[in-house]
Design a protein around this motif. Structure first.
Motif, PDB file in Angstrom:
ATOM      1  N   SER A 423      34.831  42.401  43.005  1.00 24.51           N
ATOM      2  CA  SER A 423      36.259  41.516  42.224  1.00 24.51           C
ATOM      3  C   SER A 423      35.584  40.150  41.406  1.00 24.51           C
ATOM      4  O   SER A 423      34.354  40.281  41.883  1.00 24.51           O
ATOM      5  N   LYS A 424      36.117  40.059  40.520  1.00 23.11           N
ATOM      6  CA  LYS A 424      35.579  38.662  39.768  1.00 23.11           C
ATOM      7  C   LYS A 424      35.446  37.913  40.422  1.00 23.11           C
ATOM      8  O   LYS A 424      34.699  36.570  39.592  1.00 23.11           O
ATOM      9  N   LYS A 425      36.309  36.974  41.469  1.00 21.62           N
ATOM     10  CA  LYS A 425      36.320  35.892  41.716  1.00 21.62           C
ATOM     11  C   LYS A 425      35.843  35.442  43.068  1.00 21.62           C
ATOM     12  O   LYS A 425      34.463  34.413  43.746  1.00 21.62           O
ATOM     13  N   TRP A 426      35.888  35.669  44.357  1.00 26.94           N
ATOM     14  CA  TRP A 426      35.817  36.363  45.171  1.00 26.94           C
ATOM     15  C   TRP A 426      34.686  37.005  45.934  1.00 26.94           C
ATOM     16  O   TRP A 426      34.442  38.338  45.721  1.00 26.94           O
ATOM     17  N   GLU A 460      31.295  33.861  35.076  1.00 26.94           N
ATOM     18  CA  GLU A 460      30.450  34.402  35.510  1.00 26.94           C
ATOM     19  C   GLU A 460      29.875  33.833  35.415  1.00 26.94           C
ATOM     20  O   GLU A 460      28.378  34.265  35.509  1.00 26.94           O
ATOM     21  N   LYS A 461      29.500  33.017  34.512  1.00 25.56           N
ATOM     22  CA  LYS A 461      28.031  31.560  34.940  1.00 25.56           C
ATOM     23  C   LYS A 461      27.775  30.776  36.217  1.00 25.56           C
ATOM     24  O   LYS A 461      27.250  30.842  36.512  1.00 25.56           O
ATOM     25  N   ILE A 462      28.977  31.239  36.922  1.00 22.72           N
ATOM     26  CA  ILE A 462      29.190  29.989  37.854  1.00 22.72           C
ATOM     27  C   ILE A 462      29.414  30.514  39.968  1.00 22.72           C
ATOM     28  O   ILE A 462      30.711  31.368  39.271  1.00 22.72           O
ATOM     29  N   THR A 463      28.137  30.185  40.347  1.00 19.65           N
ATOM     30  CA  THR A 463      28.690  31.071  41.626  1.00 19.65           C
ATOM     31  C   THR A 463      28.411  29.918  42.621  1.00 19.65           C
ATOM     32  O   THR A 463      26.917  29.789  42.792  1.00 19.65           O
ATOM     33  N   ALA A 464      29.368  30.021  43.652  1.00 20.78           N
ATOM     34  CA  ALA A 464      29.830  28.923  44.912  1.00 20.78           C
ATOM     35  C   ALA A 464      29.123  29.465  46.166  1.00 20.78           C
ATOM     36  O   ALA A 464      30.613  30.018  46.189  1.00 20.78           O
TER      37      ALA A 464
END
Length: 494
Positions: A423-426, A460-464
């Motif tokens: 997944s690109k989001k979750w 693509e640059k941020i993951t929380a």
């Protein structure tokens, strides 16, 4: 290597240009194959063979379409049938050899490619297949040699560059992989596979910021608020520098006794070779509370890749007990010498073991051995299950200050999982373990621990991500209490 093999349609181009294969009635099928439309290609050539069942070119293309569409076993039967008709046909033999790779019969494929290489030494397609075989067998040096040999024979075959780039990457030769990609892009500047691979590699060498904030509490009425900031700045594919800042406020809730810690430092890593990496960090620790003190902390290490599936790392580290106020006030420093070894076999069975020897400033010492034997159930959505054990012991028991039994054992079964990895989001991942712990001569106790991460990637640059941890294992912290940890992490690629 599956991505490589599915992209290597060079043989089709070879076949199309071969005399007698230019039937215009099959152009649509050829086009499907070249564009990677394997399902449509399979349907097309299956239908074509109903009308022209003896057309060997159609049957060859049908075999490729079937194999690349996920049925390599059936493809193998098709190619073997063609070889019974013309056992010396070069095109049939090359495709049959490649089909062995699809079926993961690498040792058999190697023998076949070596025989073909002896007969046709100047054929770049055979060199490509031989290189792919060695790469699948994790014999990267030999694979690189044959990729380069193929390039020397024909520098305009894109697939050879693709295979070489992936092999350099697997062999931790990222600089060489980038150089190969740039050379390949001169042939096809808009190739999506190459551009994505280049982006993936370059992402490793972009500056990164990692921020983590958490609250930790235990059953002994201890609580701490923690903030950790880390910045990593790669200077090259070999050298990386960085810095960190830690702030921790620990409180004993019964009497509101509080201690504050700050730690600031620098860290670096340097790749001596593609298999050996040096790491180091040094920091300044300041403690304010009932006891005030300053000191220097540090860590040095050597990471080695013994083989493609084996890692061995060794470290020396100085730090201070800091889990709760009592431990912070005790001003006990720890000097750890520890090493770990990890191997993952081709049968997806892995072994990780870690040994710690710790010498403390209060003239106590500790030995700890952790071992994990696991099975990798699923690679696409990583799930592994296994058994863990912990064997720990202190020379002197000082239970009034910290958890320090003479004998301590843990035996547990665990599961580690990651959901939605593509997944690109979750992001959802975690682990859980259940077993027993034994402290000295006391009766065995149940042992349980778990942690869960839930995250979101807006770009693509941020993951929380949010996370939570719980453990009633006494070895989980120096106080010996059960504890939980809740926090948030933010990762930014600049």
């Amino acid at each position: 290597m599956k991505r490589i093999l599915k992209s290597l349609l060079l043989l089709i181009i070879f076949l199309i240009n071969h005399k007698g294969i230019g039937q215009s009635s099959m152009d649509r099928g050829f086009n499907y194959l070249e564009k990677g439309n394997f399902k449509d290609a399979e349907i097309f050539f299956k239908s074509y063979l109903k009308e022209y069942p003896t057309n060997k070119t159609a049957k060859l293309c049908y075999g490729r379409a079937v194999g690349l569409n996920g049925n390599p076993v059936k493809a193998k039967l098709i190619f073997n049938e063609l070889l019974t008709i013309e056992p010396e046909n070069l095109e049939f033999n090359i495709n049959a050899a490649e089909c062995l790779l699809w079926n993961k019969e690498y040792d058999i494929a190697l023998k076949k490619y070596l025989n073909l290489s002896k007969k046709y030494q100047s054929n770049p397609i055979i060199q490509l297949g031989l290189a792919n075989t060695y790469s699948n067998l994790k014999k990267f040096s030999k694979a690189i040699y044959h990729y380069n040999k193929g390039i020397n024979l024909d520098p305009k075959i894109l697939g050879i560059y693709i295979g070489l780039a992936y092999t350099h990457l697997a062999n931790n030769q990222n600089k060489a992989a980038l150089k190969t990609i740039d050379e390949a892009l001169l042939l096809d500047k808009s190739n999506t596979q190459l551009l994505n691979l280049k982006k993936t590699i370059r992402k490793k060498y972009t500056p990164k910021v990692h921020q983590k904030v958490s609250i930790t509490s235990d059953s002994g009425d201890n609580q701490s608020i923690n903030s950790n900031t880390e910045v990593i700045y790669p200077l090259s594919t070999k050298l990386t520098i960085g810095g960190y800042y830690n702030y921790r406020v620990s409180t004993f809730l019964l009497n509101n006794d509080t201690s504050k810690q700050t730690s600031i430092g620098l860290k670096t890593s340097y790749n001596l070779t593609n298999k050996i990496q040096l790491e180091g960090e040094i920091g300044s620790l300041k403690v304010k509370g009932a006891t005030n003190y300053n000191d220097v902390t540090y860590k040095i290490g050597l990471k080695t890749k013994l083989a493609y599936n084996q890692n061995f790392n060794i470290y020396y580290q100085k730090e201070y007990h800091n889990f709760n106020v009592q431990l912070i006030n005790s001003k006990i420093s720890q000097n750890h010498l520890f090493a770990n070894y990890h191997i993952l076999t081709k049968y997806d069975i892995g072994l990780f073991t870690q040994y710690y020897y710790t010498k403390q400033s209060d003239e106590n010492s500790r030995n700890l051995l952790f071992t994990s034997l696991y099975y990798l159930v699923n690679k696409k959505t990583p799930i592994k299950v296994g058994l863990n054990s912990v064997i720990m012991g202190f020379d002197k028991e000082r239970a009034n200050v910290y958890f320090s039994p003479e004998k301590y054992y843990v035996f547990e079964a665990f599961i580690d999982f990651s959901l939605f990895p593509s997944s690109k989001k979750w992001i959802t991942k975690g682990n859980a373990a259940y077993g027993y712990q034994l402290i000295n001569e006391d009766p065995k106790q149940q042992s349980f621990r778990c942690e869960l991460y839930f995250g979101y990637k807006p770009s693509e640059k941020i993951t929380a991500q949010l996370y939570g941890k719980y453990s009633n294992q006494a070895v989980g912290n120096a106080s010996g209490f059960e504890f939980n940890d809740i926090g948030i992490e933010l990762k930014i690629n600049l």
